[in-house]
Write an enzyme that holds these catalytic residues in place. Structure first.
Site, PDB file in Angstrom:
ATOM      1  N   HIS A 125      -3.860 -10.874  11.052  1.00 37.09           N
ATOM      2  CA  HIS A 125      -3.269  -9.568  10.727  1.00 37.09           C
ATOM      3  C   HIS A 125      -3.184  -8.733  12.012  1.00 37.09           C
ATOM      4  O   HIS A 125      -4.146  -8.654  12.766  1.00 37.09           O
ATOM      5  CB  HIS A 125      -4.132  -8.847   9.690  1.00 37.09           C
ATOM      6  CG  HIS A 125      -3.766  -7.405   9.524  1.00 37.09           C
ATOM      7  ND1 HIS A 125      -2.491  -7.001   9.201  1.00 37.09           N
ATOM      8  CD2 HIS A 125      -4.489  -6.268   9.670  1.00 37.09           C
ATOM      9  CE1 HIS A 125      -2.453  -5.684   9.141  1.00 37.09           C
ATOM     10  NE2 HIS A 125      -3.649  -5.212   9.422  1.00 37.09           N
ATOM     11  N   CYS A 161      -3.725  -3.549   3.853  1.00 34.41           N
ATOM     12  CA  CYS A 161      -2.934  -4.608   4.491  1.00 34.41           C
ATOM     13  C   CYS A 161      -3.290  -6.003   3.985  1.00 34.41           C
ATOM     14  O   CYS A 161      -2.645  -6.981   4.361  1.00 34.41           O
ATOM     15  CB  CYS A 161      -3.075  -4.536   6.008  1.00 34.41           C
ATOM     16  SG  CYS A 161      -2.446  -2.995   6.696  1.00 34.41           S
ATOM     17  N   GLU A 210       0.848  -1.189   0.000  1.00 34.59           N
ATOM     18  CA  GLU A 210       0.000   0.000   0.000  1.00 34.59           C
ATOM     19  C   GLU A 210       0.888   1.245   0.000  1.00 34.59           C
ATOM     20  O   GLU A 210       0.449   2.330   0.356  1.00 34.59           O
ATOM     21  CB  GLU A 210      -0.953  -0.005   1.200  1.00 34.59           C
ATOM     22  CG  GLU A 210      -0.283  -0.092   2.553  1.00 34.59           C
ATOM     23  CD  GLU A 210      -1.259   0.175   3.706  1.00 34.59           C
ATOM     24  OE1 GLU A 210      -1.826  -0.802   4.200  1.00 34.59           O
ATOM     25  OE2 GLU A 210      -1.431   1.351   4.081  1.00 34.59           O
TER      26      GLU A 210
END
Lengths: 78, 413
Positions: free
Chosen positions: B243, B116, B84
């Site tokens: 994550h 992400c 990103e």
């Protein structure tokens, strides 16, 4: 209806963060100011939705909510 | 159709060469100390001004590429960067990565973006490419690589903005993680929770992002459960890897998922967290949020620190703001830990230079020169010479040398 939702929100806040006095959960209060961290706030919102049996689109929770606007949001979907 | 094992053959991490204490950020910025424990973070890696997403990517991947034989290197037919932190609307950073890693030109090269989730998008794309080819020995190099934009001073984002990248070699000898084919639960929708609308700006609504992550975790898991016969959240996965924007968020997400899906008691959930999830958070607590690489840094943390008795199945959850999510799984083969141990990650993390506050402020200010959109700049380390010498000089790491007419040139430190 709003009074019932406010009562439910109060009970849930105290369940998640027992140190908070339920009488402090008034319409103008913000959960962060009462001592709820971001994970507490997510827990509270999730538990209230479960209790009401509703799934509110997460986008609706954007912005800065006080207790009054949260109760209004839950009420709109309940 | 014959089922062929596909997955991660080798994995490499670049966790930066400098770090700062999260407690110090709270103190210096006068952030509310009651929120410190909530993060469950100790330090975060900090990129120096001559480090960008390209150098992070190359520095993560170089040990993997160096370990390949000439024939194996020639078999790398895709280099895919999930990021990103792109540097150009058209030209992907995979072009620089391919060049500086010396990968063959007989190769697909592209960049994928979904906040992400980008690292997982890249990995799943590579796995599909490898599974689809009848050609023996073909490999793909996937790199999840980012660089923070301007330091978001005086905000609660600042303590978690880390630096680093994770590289993964994908092929049919998955020594690190064999992915379960087709075992994915997906959940994606439009929401504006966190964003990088300009090269120098990271912004967002943290409450909204947290709620979106929780909602996606449950929904993606529910789809996984429908798709995989006999799936049970408590018994199917020996380990869980999520994550990790910050470790405290993962702990909260696990608590919510377990309560909703299993109805377990708070004490049971706490014990389950300690057993199945906490080992994956150790590196993230030291490095911070490494964006698209964060899930894969957590996977490394599990492999190095978990109670592994392979082969064991791990459940992985990937989330990208905006948003996209996937709950998927794979098997950790025997030997995964021994292969990762050769990377000596705990030593690399411990060896980062601890920045004093003035140095941290200086490198944060100078970071503006490495951002997307910079047309011309020469990266002279002179203003932070002592830091450069301690952290990078002579270490053979890729650093930015100059930008001329938007074209970046790199050199080895």
């Amino acid at each position: 209806m709003d009074a019932e939702i406010l009562a439910l929100l109060r009970r849930t806040v105290v369940t998640v963060v027992p140190e908070i006095d339920a009488t402090e959960v008034v319409p103008d209060a913000r959960l962060a100011d009462l001592g709820c961290n971001s994970i507490d706030r997510a827990d509270i919102v999730t538990l209230v939705m479960e209790e009401l049996g509703v799934q509110i689109p997460v986008g609706e929770f954007g912005g800065d909510h006080d207790v009054r606007s949260l109760v209004g949001l839950f009420g709109a979907y309940a | 159709m014959i089922r062929v094992a596909v997955g991660i053959e080798a994995i490499g991490v670049y966790a930066g060469r400098a770090s700062v204490g999260v407690r110090e950020i709270f103190d210096r910025r006068s952030l509310d100390p009651s929120r410190f424990d909530n993060l469950m973070m100790e330090r975060k890696s900090v990129g120096l001004p001559c480090e960008d997403a390209v150098t992070n990517a190359v520095n993560a991947a170089k040990p993997l590429v160096d370990a390949l034989t000439e024939a194996e290197r020639g078999a790398v037919e895709a280099v895919i960067v999930g990021t990103e932190s792109g540097l150009d609307f058209g030209k992907p950073i995979s072009t620089y990565v391919q060049e500086y890693l010396g990968l063959p030109r007989t190769c697909r090269s592209f960049e994928v973006k979904h906040a992400c989730y980008g690292g997982t998008a890249a990995l799943q794309t590579a796995v599909a490419l490898i599974a689809a080819t009848p050609v023996d020995g073909v490999k793909a190099l996937v790199i999840a690589a980012d660089a923070a934009s301007a330091t978001d001073r005086d905000s609660y984002w600042e303590p978690s903005q880390g630096a680093g990248a994770v590289a993964m070699l994908v092929g049919k000898d998955p020594h690190i993680l064999e992915l379960d084919p087709g075992a994915s639960g997906l959940y994606s929708h439009e929401v504006m929770d966190t964003l990088r609308p300009r090269a120098d700006l990271e912004a967002g609504d943290s409450d909204l992002s947290l709620l979106s992550y929780l909602h996606c975790l449950e929904q993606a898991y529910r789809m996984y459960e429908r798709r995989v016969d006999g799936c049970d959240l408590r018994s199917t996965f020996a380990h869980l890897v999520f994550h990790t924007p910050f470790a405290g968020m993962v702990k909260g997400a696990h608590r919510t998922l377990m309560r909703k899906v299993t109805g377990a008691s708070p004490a049971d959930i706490e014990a389950d967290f300690t057993h199945r999830l906490a080992p994956s958070l150790r590196y993230g607590r030291q490095v911070g949020n490494v964006y698209s690489a964060s899930l894969y840094l957590a996977l490394c943390s599990l492999i190095d620190n978990g109670a592994l008795a392979p082969p064991q199945r791990a459940g992985l959850f990937s989330y990208g703001s905006g948003c996209a999510s996937e709950f998927f799984s794979g098997v950790l083969p025997p030997g995964a830990r021994a292969r990762l141990a050769a990377q000596r990650l705990p030593e690399a993390i411990a060896a980062r230079h601890s920045l004093d506050w003035d140095d941290y402020e200086q490198v944060s200010d100078l970071a503006v020169h490495r951002m997307a959109g910079v047309r011309d700049h020469v990266f002279d380390p002179e203003p932070y010479d002592a830091l450069y010498r301690k952290c990078l000089d002579g270490r053979g790491l890729l650093v930015l040398d100059r930008i001329k007419d938007f074209h970046r040139a790199y050199r080895w430190s």
